[in-house]
Design a protein around this motif. Structure first.
Motif, PDB file in Angstrom:
ATOM      1  N   ASN A  40      63.696  19.589  23.613  1.00 42.91           N
ATOM      2  CA  ASN A  40      63.940  21.271  23.243  1.00 42.91           C
ATOM      3  C   ASN A  40      63.822  21.724  24.845  1.00 42.91           C
ATOM      4  OD1 ASN A  40      65.011  23.372  22.097  1.00 42.91           O
ATOM      5  ND2 ASN A  40      62.796  24.112  21.559  1.00 42.91           N
ATOM      6  N   MET A  41      64.290  21.036  25.799  1.00 39.29           N
ATOM      7  CA  MET A  41      64.411  21.765  27.258  1.00 39.29           C
ATOM      8  C   MET A  41      65.296  23.019  27.368  1.00 39.29           C
ATOM      9  SD  MET A  41      62.362  19.579  28.312  1.00 39.29           S
ATOM     10  CE  MET A  41      62.417  19.665  30.173  1.00 39.29           C
ATOM     11  N   VAL A  42      64.777  23.931  28.201  1.00 43.41           N
ATOM     12  CA  VAL A  42      65.555  25.267  28.439  1.00 43.41           C
ATOM     13  C   VAL A  42      65.400  25.720  29.754  1.00 43.41           C
ATOM     14  CG1 VAL A  42      65.314  26.331  26.115  1.00 43.41           C
ATOM     15  CG2 VAL A  42      63.307  26.412  27.648  1.00 43.41           C
ATOM     16  N   LYS A  43      66.429  26.102  30.533  1.00 43.81           N
ATOM     17  CA  LYS A  43      66.200  26.676  31.833  1.00 43.81           C
ATOM     18  C   LYS A  43      65.517  28.239  31.867  1.00 43.81           C
ATOM     19  CE  LYS A  43      69.861  23.687  33.436  1.00 43.81           C
ATOM     20  NZ  LYS A  43      71.070  23.701  34.151  1.00 43.81           N
ATOM     21  N   ARG A  44      64.959  28.314  32.764  1.00 41.05           N
ATOM     22  CA  ARG A  44      64.158  29.727  33.067  1.00 41.05           C
ATOM     23  C   ARG A  44      64.172  29.962  34.481  1.00 41.05           C
ATOM     24  NH1 ARG A  44      65.111  30.497  28.670  1.00 41.05           N
ATOM     25  NH2 ARG A  44      63.791  30.498  26.812  1.00 41.05           N
ATOM     26  N   HIS A  45      64.648  31.307  34.787  1.00 37.81           N
ATOM     27  CA  HIS A  45      64.544  31.824  36.135  1.00 37.81           C
ATOM     28  C   HIS A  45      63.094  31.989  36.581  1.00 37.81           C
ATOM     29  CE1 HIS A  45      68.937  32.146  36.865  1.00 37.81           C
ATOM     30  NE2 HIS A  45      68.917  32.319  35.353  1.00 37.81           N
ATOM     31  N   GLN A  46      62.614  31.581  37.812  1.00 41.80           N
ATOM     32  CA  GLN A  46      61.343  32.036  38.153  1.00 41.80           C
ATOM     33  C   GLN A  46      61.253  32.591  39.568  1.00 41.80           C
ATOM     34  OE1 GLN A  46      58.586  30.125  36.652  1.00 41.80           O
ATOM     35  NE2 GLN A  46      57.232  31.479  38.028  1.00 41.80           N
ATOM     36  N   ARG A  47      60.532  33.647  39.281  1.00 42.71           N
ATOM     37  CA  ARG A  47      60.228  34.498  40.635  1.00 42.71           C
ATOM     38  C   ARG A  47      59.369  33.862  41.385  1.00 42.71           C
ATOM     39  NH1 ARG A  47      58.715  40.186  38.935  1.00 42.71           N
ATOM     40  NH2 ARG A  47      60.821  40.380  38.913  1.00 42.71           N
ATOM     41  N   GLN A  48      59.696  34.096  42.591  1.00 47.43           N
ATOM     42  CA  GLN A  48      58.750  33.392  43.685  1.00 47.43           C
ATOM     43  C   GLN A  48      57.456  33.967  43.814  1.00 47.43           C
ATOM     44  OE1 GLN A  48      60.504  33.370  47.733  1.00 47.43           O
ATOM     45  NE2 GLN A  48      58.800  32.115  48.749  1.00 47.43           N
ATOM     46  N   GLN A  52      54.406  29.242  44.198  1.00 43.64           N
ATOM     47  CA  GLN A  52      55.554  28.525  43.542  1.00 43.64           C
ATOM     48  C   GLN A  52      56.929  29.171  44.322  1.00 43.64           C
ATOM     49  OE1 GLN A  52      55.827  28.940  39.334  1.00 43.64           O
ATOM     50  NE2 GLN A  52      56.371  26.739  39.188  1.00 43.64           N
ATOM     51  N   GLU A  53      57.849  28.304  44.298  1.00 40.57           N
ATOM     52  CA  GLU A  53      59.387  28.590  44.932  1.00 40.57           C
ATOM     53  C   GLU A  53      59.791  29.158  44.109  1.00 40.57           C
ATOM     54  OE1 GLU A  53      61.405  28.513  48.568  1.00 40.57           O
ATOM     55  OE2 GLU A  53      59.475  27.741  48.296  1.00 40.57           O
ATOM     56  N   ALA A  54      61.087  30.104  44.349  1.00 40.60           N
ATOM     57  CA  ALA A  54      61.829  30.863  43.443  1.00 40.60           C
ATOM     58  C   ALA A  54      63.059  29.685  42.934  1.00 40.60           C
ATOM     59  CB  ALA A  54      62.347  32.081  44.116  1.00 40.60           C
ATOM     60  N   GLY A  55      63.365  29.869  41.928  1.00 37.29           N
ATOM     61  CA  GLY A  55      64.695  29.184  41.406  1.00 37.29           C
ATOM     62  C   GLY A  55      64.670  28.963  39.900  1.00 37.29           C
ATOM     63  N   ILE A  56      65.482  28.160  39.429  1.00 38.44           N
ATOM     64  CA  ILE A  56      65.585  27.890  37.980  1.00 38.44           C
ATOM     65  C   ILE A  56      65.055  26.611  37.810  1.00 38.44           C
ATOM     66  CG2 ILE A  56      67.335  27.393  36.222  1.00 38.44           C
ATOM     67  CD1 ILE A  56      69.459  28.802  37.929  1.00 38.44           C
ATOM     68  N   ILE A  57      63.927  26.569  36.835  1.00 40.68           N
ATOM     69  CA  ILE A  57      63.201  25.543  36.424  1.00 40.68           C
ATOM     70  C   ILE A  57      63.570  25.116  34.939  1.00 40.68           C
ATOM     71  CG2 ILE A  57      61.190  26.005  37.773  1.00 40.68           C
ATOM     72  CD1 ILE A  57      59.716  27.247  35.265  1.00 40.68           C
ATOM     73  N   VAL A  58      63.284  24.010  34.681  1.00 37.25           N
ATOM     74  CA  VAL A  58      63.477  23.485  33.243  1.00 37.25           C
ATOM     75  C   VAL A  58      62.434  23.249  32.621  1.00 37.25           C
ATOM     76  CG1 VAL A  58      64.758  21.356  32.014  1.00 37.25           C
ATOM     77  CG2 VAL A  58      65.792  22.396  34.224  1.00 37.25           C
ATOM     78  N   LYS A  59      61.982  23.508  31.463  1.00 33.72           N
ATOM     79  CA  LYS A  59      60.810  23.320  30.823  1.00 33.72           C
ATOM     80  C   LYS A  59      60.954  23.138  29.407  1.00 33.72           C
ATOM     81  CE  LYS A  59      59.049  27.955  30.376  1.00 33.72           C
ATOM     82  NZ  LYS A  59      58.014  29.026  30.727  1.00 33.72           N
ATOM     83  N   GLU A  60      59.993  22.527  28.621  1.00 31.94           N
ATOM     84  CA  GLU A  60      60.064  22.477  27.154  1.00 31.94           C
ATOM     85  C   GLU A  60      59.839  23.752  26.553  1.00 31.94           C
ATOM     86  OE1 GLU A  60      57.330  20.472  28.584  1.00 31.94           O
ATOM     87  OE2 GLU A  60      58.193  18.538  28.518  1.00 31.94           O
ATOM     88  N   ALA A  61      60.472  24.010  25.308  1.00 37.33           N
ATOM     89  CA  ALA A  61      60.277  25.135  24.516  1.00 37.33           C
ATOM     90  C   ALA A  61      59.700  24.922  22.990  1.00 37.33           C
ATOM     91  CB  ALA A  61      61.719  26.081  24.179  1.00 37.33           C
TER      92      ALA A  61
END
Length: 104
Positions: A40-48, A52-61
């Motif tokens: 159940n992997m989802v992409k989340r936008h991460q603020r810097q 932690q670096e900014a970007g799109i991270i993939v994590k479990e939901a």
């Protein structure tokens, strides 16, 4: 006593990852859901941030526990869970499919 616990090998019964297997990382009994490693992997936008670096991270939901089944210790197929009190008074989880104990 919960039917699904951290460290259990599970099989997904419904959703986009139907049929896949994985290990439970975290269980939230209040919301009745569980985090399964690699599913159940989802992409989340991460603020810097400072660390932690900014970007799109993939994590479990989380996945609802009704969509998960424990893999039978005997043959690895999905099974329901029952409970049995052993001779020494301990309550253990039992696979309904094979009758084998899940807890050690």
């Amino acid at each position: 006593m919960q039917k699904i616990r951290k460290g259990d090998k599970i099989i997904v019964l419904a959703g986009k990852d139907k049929g896949k297997t994985g290990e439970v990382v975290k269980v939230n009994p209040k919301d009745q859901n569980a985090l399964v490693q690699g599913l159940n992997m989802v992409k989340r936008h991460q603020r810097q941030t400072q660390s932690q670096e900014a970007g799109i991270i993939v994590k479990e939901a989380p996945i609802h526990v009704s969509n998960l089944a424990i893999a039978d210790p005997k043959d690895g197929k999905p099974t329901r869970i029952g409970f049995r009190v052993e001779a020494d008074g301990k309550k253990v989880r039992v696979a309904k499919r094979s009758g084998e104990s899940i807890d050690g």
